[in-house]
Scaffold this motif. Structure first.
Motif, PDB file in Angstrom:
ATOM      1  N   HIS A 394       0.828  -1.203   0.000  1.00  0.00           N
ATOM      2  CA  HIS A 394       0.000   0.000   0.000  1.00  0.00           C
ATOM      3  C   HIS A 394       0.869   1.262   0.000  1.00  0.00           C
ATOM      4  CE1 HIS A 394      -2.496   3.144   2.028  1.00  0.00           C
ATOM      5  NE2 HIS A 394      -3.356   2.726   1.108  1.00  0.00           N
ATOM      6  N   ARG A 395       1.949   1.245   0.797  1.00  0.00           N
ATOM      7  CA  ARG A 395       2.850   2.387   0.840  1.00  0.00           C
ATOM      8  C   ARG A 395       3.514   2.592  -0.526  1.00  0.00           C
ATOM      9  NH1 ARG A 395       5.993   0.606   4.523  1.00  0.00           N
ATOM     10  NH2 ARG A 395       4.488   1.066   6.165  1.00  0.00           N
ATOM     11  N   LYS A 396       3.838   1.467  -1.175  1.00  0.00           N
ATOM     12  CA  LYS A 396       4.456   1.546  -2.496  1.00  0.00           C
ATOM     13  C   LYS A 396       3.495   2.183  -3.503  1.00  0.00           C
ATOM     14  CE  LYS A 396       7.616   0.318  -5.581  1.00  0.00           C
ATOM     15  NZ  LYS A 396       9.022   0.751  -5.574  1.00  0.00           N
ATOM     16  N   THR A 397       2.234   1.810  -3.455  1.00  0.00           N
ATOM     17  CA  THR A 397       1.258   2.385  -4.381  1.00  0.00           C
ATOM     18  C   THR A 397       1.087   3.882  -4.157  1.00  0.00           C
ATOM     19  OG1 THR A 397      -0.539   1.789  -2.863  1.00  0.00           O
ATOM     20  CG2 THR A 397      -0.001   0.211  -4.603  1.00  0.00           C
ATOM     21  N   GLN A 398       1.215   4.328  -2.912  1.00  0.00           N
ATOM     22  CA  GLN A 398       1.118   5.764  -2.639  1.00  0.00           C
ATOM     23  C   GLN A 398       2.269   6.520  -3.286  1.00  0.00           C
ATOM     24  OE1 GLN A 398       0.899   5.722   1.671  1.00  0.00           O
ATOM     25  NE2 GLN A 398      -1.323   5.980   1.633  1.00  0.00           N
ATOM     26  N   TYR A 399       3.471   5.949  -3.215  1.00  0.00           N
ATOM     27  CA  TYR A 399       4.614   6.580  -3.882  1.00  0.00           C
ATOM     28  C   TYR A 399       4.393   6.629  -5.389  1.00  0.00           C
ATOM     29  CZ  TYR A 399       7.816   7.014   0.080  1.00  0.00           C
ATOM     30  OH  TYR A 399       8.422   7.408   1.242  1.00  0.00           O
ATOM     31  N   SER A 401       1.529   6.573  -7.042  1.00  0.00           N
ATOM     32  CA  SER A 401       0.467   7.525  -7.387  1.00  0.00           C
ATOM     33  C   SER A 401       0.956   8.964  -7.313  1.00  0.00           C
ATOM     34  CB  SER A 401      -0.726   7.327  -6.445  1.00  0.00           C
ATOM     35  OG  SER A 401      -0.358   7.612  -5.104  1.00  0.00           O
ATOM     36  N   ALA A 402       1.981   9.214  -6.474  1.00  0.00           N
ATOM     37  CA  ALA A 402       2.551  10.555  -6.383  1.00  0.00           C
ATOM     38  C   ALA A 402       3.567  10.832  -7.485  1.00  0.00           C
ATOM     39  CB  ALA A 402       3.204  10.750  -5.015  1.00  0.00           C
TER      40      ALA A 402
END
Length: 685
Positions: A394-399, A401-402
């Motif tokens: 999930h943290r990886k997907t946030q990066y 998406s940014a």
């Protein structure tokens, strides 16, 4: 041999279990060698114990390795981890609870039935003692004859309550003398230190409930012995109390033949104790095992039936005299009867709570509680192993998406399916930048294709010529963004209407470019060579394609010139699907011409002529219509298309085209269009 040596070295260096196994085998072999060298037995025993311990360690190591492999193999998939967590936290506690209830219920049932049987037998022994006292009451007559007469009158009444009852009255002086005995009485005189007793007694493979009392009277000391064999029909009476089957066994006491034909007596100075030897004889007795197996075949079996046991101590006659024995009662009854009789309603107060039953429940409850706790811990650990990586993903997907594709790496050290997922996610983020470049390039190409599509539309007539007495229609539906089909209507003030339809081989940009060149060439030919036959225009077009088009490119072409005053149509068909003229529901194909253009130079073409009349419908189309396939991979075909034109030939051209398009789309069943579809229609009014 070399290969075996190499394999041995590799195994020796990689597997510590193999090294220990070889060492243990060597030590064991040395112990056998030392045994021939006079080494003390204690030392040999110690050496062999050491080798056995090494073998045990090797086995444990291999088992642990096997367990580790099974765990890694089974828990490689996330699904298996979730299933295991569900089983451990959801199903296992329920199963353990059910098992606990089942075991507790059965233990309670066994205790209840065992207590009930003991209670019934104690009451029967007490009743048997009362019978002995009744017979002893005959001493009040003061005479031997009166006692015998009284016993003969009392016995029938007592035998009804105790089927198989045996009663013997002995006078005890220097030697016991039998004064009276019931019919079939076979027991000898048994003199106990305490003659007022109720006991279990075995004689000649038969177990009895026995009561003995001693009374003094005018005729001397009298001993009354009352006994009932635990056999049928007396067992039928006992079985009535719990609606089941019962047998009694003692296990191993064998009676020898008496020394006289009449009877004999046995004297005991004290009551013997039940020894460990007697108990072992009871358990391992072949007679006991044979009796139980034979009895088990005669009782009913099923889910509602269960077997309970009761135990009592008694005496038995053996070759050495009187031995203490153990009596086992085996009871087969039904759960439903016990529940209905004892558990429905309040449990009777006289049934004690057995300490063993309570202790067993406590031990089992503690054991199951420990198992449940371990299962909970394992479930939490398994769940954590999944949720931790999910959080990282999930943290990886946030990066991502940014817009930061490589700023955060999971870098998981796991070697299961979740670890592979993390590694794949890292590799995916690294490849995203290259993919984005490709996407941008694709978008640029699509943008250029869109521009090419707009340019190509400029080649098709924006507005069809308005010709008196004629209705015209031309449509093109590209399979891709650009088309290889072309058509046009060209009206000349000299009283002619030129029109053509063609299909460039292939699709995409190359076909679209050649289509533009072909369309321009034919339009120029139409404007500059009105005096020429249409066959010459087609011939010059062929030479143009041969000169400027690629070797693999060619084009079908139908070119027509209509004299507006005479309604005479001059045409040339260069390999195109034959256009049809529908006149009075009859289709007339236009086939005069030659082969497709663009393949060979110096080709001549024929010119055809047909006179049009009012009501005629001219229909020309490309193969995108007729070659449309359905889900069964069947083509629509020229015949179905001709039937559609014929059916709607009397209607307007827009309606004809709409009916054809709708029918083609229904036939394709939403499948992707595989080829360009172009149609030219001319209606004569």
């Amino acid at each position: 041999m070399v290969q075996l040596g190499t394999m041995f070295k590799k195994t020796w260096s990689r597997c510590w279990q193999f090294r220990l196994f070889v060492v243990g085998l060597t030590v064991l072999g040395l112990s056998f060698v030392f045994s021939f060298m006079g080494v003390p037995d204690a030392l040999l025993f110690a050496i062999r114990i050491g080798s056995y311990l090494l073998f045990l360690i090797v086995c444990v190591g291999f088992v642990l390795k096997l367990v580790r492999w099974l765990i890694n193999h089974f828990f490689f998939k996330v699904r298996n981890r979730i299933i295991a967590g569900y089983v451990l936290t959801g199903i296992l506690p329920i199963v353990l609870l059910i098992l606990l209830v089942y075991i507790g219920f059965n233990l309670f049932m066994l205790q209840l039935v065992s207590f009930h049987v003991k209670h019934v037998l104690e009451e029967e022994l007490a009743g048997l003692g009362a019978i002995s006292y009744k017979f002893a009451f005959g001493l009040v007559s003061g005479s031997e004859s009166g006692l015998i007469e009284y016993a003969g009158q009392l016995y029938p009444q007592c035998s009804r309550d105790y089927p198989g009852l045996q009663v013997m009255i002995w006078r005890v002086q220097s030697e016991p003398e039998l004064l009276w005995g019931s019919t079939g009485a076979t027991l000898p005189f048994i003199e106990l230190s305490d003659m007022d007793r109720q006991i279990y007694f075995q004689y000649e493979d038969t177990i009895y409930l026995l009561s003995s009392i001693k009374k003094a009277g005018s005729i001397g000391n009298v001993v009354v012995i009352s006994a009932v064999p635990l056999e049928r029909p007396y067992l039928d009476k006992i079985e009535h109390f719990f609606d089941g089957r019962i047998m009694f066994v003692s296990g191993g006491v064998v009676q020898t033949e008496p020394s006289s034909e009449d009877s004999f007596s046995v004297h005991i100075s004290s009551t013997p104790e039940l020894t460990e030897k007697n108990d072992e004889t009871l358990i391992n007795s072949p007679q006991l095992q044979e009796k139980v197996a034979r009895w088990s075949e005669t009782v009913p079996h099923g889910l509602d039936y269960f077997t309970s046991y009761t135990y009592a101590e008694g005496l038995g006659l053996s070759p050495e005299g009187i031995d203490a024995i153990g009596i086992i009662g085996i009871i087969n009854t039904r759960y439903s009867y016990i529940v209905r009789t004892f558990i429905q309603g309040a449990i009777p107060d006289q049934i004690p709570i057995q300490n063993v039953f309570i202790t067993a429940l406590i031990i089992i409850g503690i054991l199951f509680g420990a198992i449940e706790l371990i299962a909970l811990i394992i479930s939490v650990l398994l769940s954590r192993s999944i949720t931790k990586l999910i959080g990282q993903l999930h943290r990886k997907t946030q990066y991502i998406s940014a817009g930061d594709l490589t700023g955060y790496q999971i870098a998981s050290s796991r070697r299961d399916q979740l670890g592979e997922l993390a590694h794949s996610f890292d590799r995916m983020s690294e490849d995203l930048e290259a993919m984005l470049i490709k996407v941008k390039e694709k978008e640029r190409l699509e943008h250029e294709l869109a521009i090419a599509q707009q340019v190509q539309k400029m080649f098709f007539p924006k507005q069809l010529p308005q010709v008196s007495g004629l209705e015209l229609l031309g449509k093109c539906v590209p399979a891709q963004m650009v088309s290889g089909d072309y058509y046009d209507f060209i009206s000349h003030k000299e009283g002619y209407l030129d029109f053509f339809i063609g299909d460039i081989s292939g699709k995409g940009i190359s076909a679209a470019l050649l289509m533009a060149s072909s369309h321009t060439f034919l339009r120029n030919e139409s404007n500059n060579h009105l005096e020429s036959d249409v066959s010459l225009i087609v011939q010059r077009f062929n030479e143009h394609l041969v000169t400027y088009a690629a070797e693999t490119k060619f084009s079908t072409l139908f070119y027509g010139r209509l004299e507006l005053e005479t309604r005479a149509l001059h045409y040339c068909n260069a390999g195109h699907l034959p256009p049809l003229i529908f006149r009075d529901k009859e289709a007339i194909p236009l086939t005069e011409g030659g082969m497709v253009t663009g393949l060979f130079s110096d080709r001549t073409y024929e010119q055809g002529r047909i006179q049009l009349v009012t009501g005629d419908l001219f229909a020309a189309y490309t193969d995108g219509f007729s070659e449309t396939i359905n889900l069964a991979q069947e083509e629509f075909g020229d015949e179905r298309l001709a039937a559609l034109f014929s059916e709607y030939s009397a209607t307007g051209l827009d309606n004809i085209y709409a009916k054809v398009i709708d029918t083609i789309h229904n036939w394709a069943a939403e499948q992707q269009q595989h080829d360009d579809m172009t149609m030219v229609l001319v209606k004569v009014h």
